[in-house]
Design a protein around this motif. Structure first.
Motif, mmCIF file in Angstrom:
data_model
loop_
_atom_site.group_PDB
_atom_site.id
_atom_site.type_symbol
_atom_site.label_atom_id
_atom_site.label_comp_id
_atom_site.label_asym_id
_atom_site.label_seq_id
_atom_site.Cartn_x
_atom_site.Cartn_y
_atom_site.Cartn_z
ATOM 1 N N ILE A 1 91.689 139.374 -17.009
ATOM 2 C CA ILE A 1 92.031 140.627 -16.314
ATOM 3 C C ILE A 1 92.342 140.347 -14.847
ATOM 4 N N VAL A 2 91.488 139.555 -14.192
ATOM 5 C CA VAL A 2 91.709 139.240 -12.781
ATOM 6 C C VAL A 2 93.001 138.438 -12.617
ATOM 7 N N ILE B 1 99.803 148.127 -22.884
ATOM 8 C CA ILE B 1 99.561 146.894 -22.134
ATOM 9 C C ILE B 1 98.569 145.950 -22.813
ATOM 10 N N PHE B 2 97.738 146.471 -23.740
ATOM 11 C CA PHE B 2 96.787 145.604 -24.430
ATOM 12 C C PHE B 2 97.341 145.064 -25.746
ATOM 13 N N ASN C 1 95.722 141.189 -24.075
ATOM 14 C CA ASN C 1 95.392 141.294 -25.495
ATOM 15 C C ASN C 1 94.198 140.419 -25.832
ATOM 16 N N ILE C 2 94.139 139.226 -25.242
ATOM 17 C CA ILE C 2 92.990 138.334 -25.441
ATOM 18 C C ILE C 2 91.722 138.989 -24.904
ATOM 19 N N SER C 3 91.800 139.590 -23.714
ATOM 20 C CA SER C 3 90.641 140.280 -23.144
ATOM 21 C C SER C 3 90.140 141.374 -24.074
ATOM 22 N N LYS C 4 91.055 142.169 -24.581
ATOM 23 C CA LYS C 4 90.689 143.278 -25.479
ATOM 24 C C LYS C 4 90.031 142.747 -26.753
ATOM 25 N N LEU C 5 90.615 141.708 -27.353
ATOM 26 C CA LEU C 5 90.067 141.148 -28.586
ATOM 27 C C LEU C 5 88.663 140.591 -28.359
ATOM 28 N N LEU C 6 88.468 139.863 -27.257
ATOM 29 C CA LEU C 6 87.160 139.279 -26.969
ATOM 30 C C LEU C 6 86.109 140.356 -26.730
ATOM 31 N N LEU C 7 86.465 141.362 -25.927
ATOM 32 C CA LEU C 7 85.505 142.429 -25.619
ATOM 33 C C LEU C 7 85.138 143.220 -26.866
ATOM 34 N N SER D 1 89.720 149.902 -21.175
ATOM 35 C CA SER D 1 90.777 150.893 -21.001
ATOM 36 C C SER D 1 91.379 150.691 -19.610
ATOM 37 N N ALA D 2 92.508 151.331 -19.357
ATOM 38 C CA ALA D 2 93.181 151.168 -18.066
ATOM 39 C C ALA D 2 93.692 152.509 -17.581
#
Length: 305
Positions: A207-208, A250-251, A271-277, A285-286
């Motif tokens: 994300i960062v 965006i995800f 997408n990787i962030s969303k899958l991991l979380l 969410s954004a």
């Protein structure tokens, strides 16, 4: 004698009714058999027309239910197949472009097509392209590993405030190097959630990194809080923001915003962030307003002590 005729008439009517019933059942069975033959040939859209609430039509109802599920699976499979085709097309383009550029620089150096004063510049550019390609392939392998369920999570109770503080302490030198302002508000008290520490760190880092790559922000804010049984982490920036028509996508894998934001990136980071979380039971969410910035919000359920 009269009783005999009465019994005979009853038997005749009974036999007639039984014959008609058997005839109807046989006709329904032939209809079912014909439909099953068409289904066997691939005509999965065929369905049994159910007329009465009898045992034969109850069987038809069950078969119809199976067919509906079968159709849904085929539809989902076709959608996934088409998505995978698009994925491979996009990936081949994303790999081919830097690879072609890299080979071009190296060929120019190898064939002595570059003047001596530009050799160092070409070598530096070739090295940058090689590192870009390496980074992209690493992200790509991570995405495939997560989606193939090879990712073995080690979920345990963690003080997420301390973990979050540690992650952003590592980012501070990079943020300062890019001359970006920052404000970090993380409570001192322990907030316990169940996560995989490595997966959480990778999700936050993606994300960062997305902010650095795309937002053109002058300031970044990180705010952690607890409320309603949830740990909430907000990662915000004051950059160019995300258009409303892009925000809902965006995800998704390989999605790239077309307007205003940087053309860099591979469309896999968020997408990787969303899958991991989500694998850890979290959500992301954004919220964004073009010209004013974007806020990514992450939530986990808190373990009550």
């Amino acid at each position: 004698m009269k009783l005999f005729y009465v019994v005979l008439v009853i038997l005749l009517f009974y036999n007639l009714g039984l014959t008609l019933y058997v005839f109807k059942i046989n006709r329904r069975l032939k209809e079912f058999n014909q439909i099953l033959l068409e289904i066997e040939k691939g005509q999965s859209k065929q369905k049994f027309l159910l007329k009465k609430n009898n045992r034969i039509d109850q069987v038809g109802f069950r078969v119809n239910s199976i067919l509906y599920k079968y159709e849904k699976r085929i539809e989902e499979s076709n959608i996934e197949l088409e998505a995978n085709k698009q994925l491979m097309t996009s990936l081949s383009h994303d790999v081919r472009t830097p690879m072609t550029t890299l080979i071009g620089y190296l060929d120019a150096l190898d064939l002595k097509l570059v003047s001596s004063d530009k050799e160092e510049q070409y070598l530096r550019l070739a090295k940058e392209k090689a590192y870009d390609l390496k980074k992209y392939i690493e992200v790509l392998f991570e995405w495939f590993r997560i989606n193939s369920d090879e990712e073995q999570l080690e979920i345990k109770a963690v003080d997420i405030t301390e973990e979050t503080r540690r992650i952003f302490l590592d980012w501070i030198p990079i943020i300062e190097e890019h001359r970006i302002g920052y404000n970090i508000e993380i409570p001192e008290k322990a907030i316990i959630v169940e996560i995989d520490e490595d997966c959480y760190m990778r999700a936050i880092n993606s994300i960062v990194q997305n902010i650095f790559t795309h937002s053109k922000a002058a300031n970044i804010s990180i705010t952690a809080s607890e409320g309603n049984g949830k740990f909430r982490l907000e990662i915000g920036d004051d950059g160019i923001g995300i258009a409303k028509e892009d925000l809902n996508y965006i995800f998704e894998r390989l999605y790239r915003c077309n307007k205003g934001r940087s053309g860099k990136g591979n469309g896999l980071g968020l997408n990787i962030s969303k899958l991991l979380l989500e694998k850890m039971g979290g959500t992301i969410s954004a919220f964004s307003e073009p010209g004013k910035g974007t806020v990514f919000c992450i939530e986990f359920s808190v373990i009550q002590r």
